[in-house]
Design a protein around this motif. Structure first.
Motif, mmCIF file in Angstrom:
data_model
loop_
_atom_site.group_PDB
_atom_site.id
_atom_site.type_symbol
_atom_site.label_atom_id
_atom_site.label_comp_id
_atom_site.label_asym_id
_atom_site.label_seq_id
_atom_site.Cartn_x
_atom_site.Cartn_y
_atom_site.Cartn_z
ATOM 1 N N GLY A 29 57.617 119.314 54.141
ATOM 2 C CA GLY A 29 56.640 118.236 54.261
ATOM 3 C C GLY A 29 55.225 118.765 54.375
ATOM 4 N N ALA A 30 55.046 119.813 55.185
ATOM 5 C CA ALA A 30 53.718 120.429 55.341
ATOM 6 C C ALA A 30 53.257 121.065 54.042
ATOM 7 N N TYR A 31 54.177 121.695 53.321
ATOM 8 C CA TYR A 31 53.847 122.320 52.030
ATOM 9 C C TYR A 31 53.390 121.268 51.028
ATOM 10 N N ILE A 32 54.136 120.165 50.926
ATOM 11 C CA ILE A 32 53.783 119.106 49.971
ATOM 12 C C ILE A 32 52.469 118.430 50.358
ATOM 13 N N LEU A 33 52.264 118.213 51.649
ATOM 14 C CA LEU A 33 50.994 117.650 52.116
ATOM 15 C C LEU A 33 49.837 118.551 51.711
ATOM 16 N N ASN A 34 50.030 119.845 51.859
ATOM 17 C CA ASN A 34 48.989 120.814 51.512
ATOM 18 C C ASN A 34 48.737 120.837 50.003
ATOM 19 N N LYS A 40 55.781 111.600 51.139
ATOM 20 C CA LYS A 40 56.565 110.388 51.367
ATOM 21 C C LYS A 40 57.076 110.395 52.808
ATOM 22 N N ILE A 41 56.294 109.791 53.685
ATOM 23 C CA ILE A 41 56.539 109.884 55.126
ATOM 24 C C ILE A 41 57.862 109.225 55.534
ATOM 25 N N TYR A 42 58.216 108.098 54.908
ATOM 26 C CA TYR A 42 59.478 107.430 55.270
ATOM 27 C C TYR A 42 60.679 108.293 54.888
#
Length: 305
Positions: A29-34, A40-42
């Motif tokens: 999740g952190a990698y994709i956010l970066n 996709k938080i849900y």
């Protein structure tokens, strides 16, 4: 409930161990956010819950399978020895698996069927470890199976589920999953490796030829620094090549636990009572290594936003 019973239940639940299920989701999740500035938080929340349920199934069934071979006869904190009702344990275990796979199925329906296929492969690898008639863990193959399940298969599934651009709908992202997950999954494998140091004689007696039974405690203890070195060097290379940002060097916050583990095994490898907690030191190392990567990725996102 008396204090001894509480202590046994605490050991049986093994709540710190659930970091091995949660971290692949959070690291990805952190990698994709970066990378994409959104995630996709849900799906992240749902995948985390599913991973916990599936690991609960894995832990409970492992206790059940070990009870069949008699290897856990004197492990008083085994769930089987505490509850003394295999049917209830089995019901809870497989209910957890169904819930976990149901959540993954819902994510897959809205994203890609490859997610369900990859998670099903993770479950199959987990069953191969202890489940009859395979019991590959008794043949010394538990660690490779662990690395595969918590590495390329798990990370590929999460990469597809959380990616907002949907670029992985048709192609499974093996390369990205290997670069992102190889180090953390090797740290997870180290936890499994260290969990056998204090029970080498019991494993050998019941025919469980784990790597430590084959290597012996002394050689096994000498192997641990090389595993940690490999994790650190691989993750450093992913930073140097620009795959992950330089702030991910924060994975070195795990180094005190790495040193603690190395020293404990170096000087007490032949004292089972002294090294029975080596697994939990390995869990702290694995968790802090992952937290360092996550922090580095999120910090880089905030700096560049």
């Amino acid at each position: 409930m008396d204090e001894d019973k509480k202590k046994l239940w605490k050991q049986a639940i093994k709540w710190p161990l659930y970091s091995v299920a949660i971290l692949p989701v959070l690291i990805t999740g952190a990698y994709i956010l970066n990378q994409y500035e959104k995630v996709k938080i849900y799906n992240l929340i749902a995948f985390t819950l599913a991973a916990i349920f599936i690991l609960l199934w894995e832990n409970l069934t492992n206790d059940l399978f070990d009870a069949e071979t008699g290897i856990d006869e004197f492990k008083f904190h085994s769930i089987v020895n505490l509850i003394k009702n295999k049917k209830i344990i089995s019901f809870i275990a497989y209910t957890s698996l169904v819930i976990g796979l149901l959540i993954i199925s819902i994510i897959s329906l809205s994203t890609s069927i490859n997610i369900l296929i990859l998670v099903a492969c993770c479950c199959f690898l987990g069953y191969l470890y202890q489940g009859p008639p395979f019991r590959f863990g008794y043949q010394g193959l538990g660690e490779p199976l662990c690395w595969l399940a918590f590495g390329p298969f798990a990370y590929s599934a999460v990469l597809i589920a959380l990616n907002p651009s949907n670029i992985y709908f048709e192609v499974i992202p093996w390369k990205v999953s290997l670069l992102l997950g190889s180090g953390p999954s090797l740290a997870t494998t180290l936890v499994l490796f260290c969990s056998h140091f204090h029970q080498i004689s019991e494993d050998k007696k019941h025919g469980k030829n784990s790597p430590l039974v084959r290597l012996g405690a002394k050689k096994g203890s000498q192997f641990v620094p090389w595993i940690i070195f490999t994790i650190y060097i691989f993750q450093l290379l992913t930073i140097v090549t620009g795959f992950i940002p330089v702030f991910c060097i924060l994975y070195l916050i795990s180094s005190p636990q790495a040193i603690r583990l190395i020293n404990l095994l170096k000087y007490s490898y032949n004292k089972p009572s002294a090294i029975k907690n080596s697994k939990f030191i390995a869990i702290k190392f694995q968790t802090l290594n992952g937290v360092g990567l996550i922090t580095g990725l999120i910090f880089n996102y905030l700096v560049n936003k």
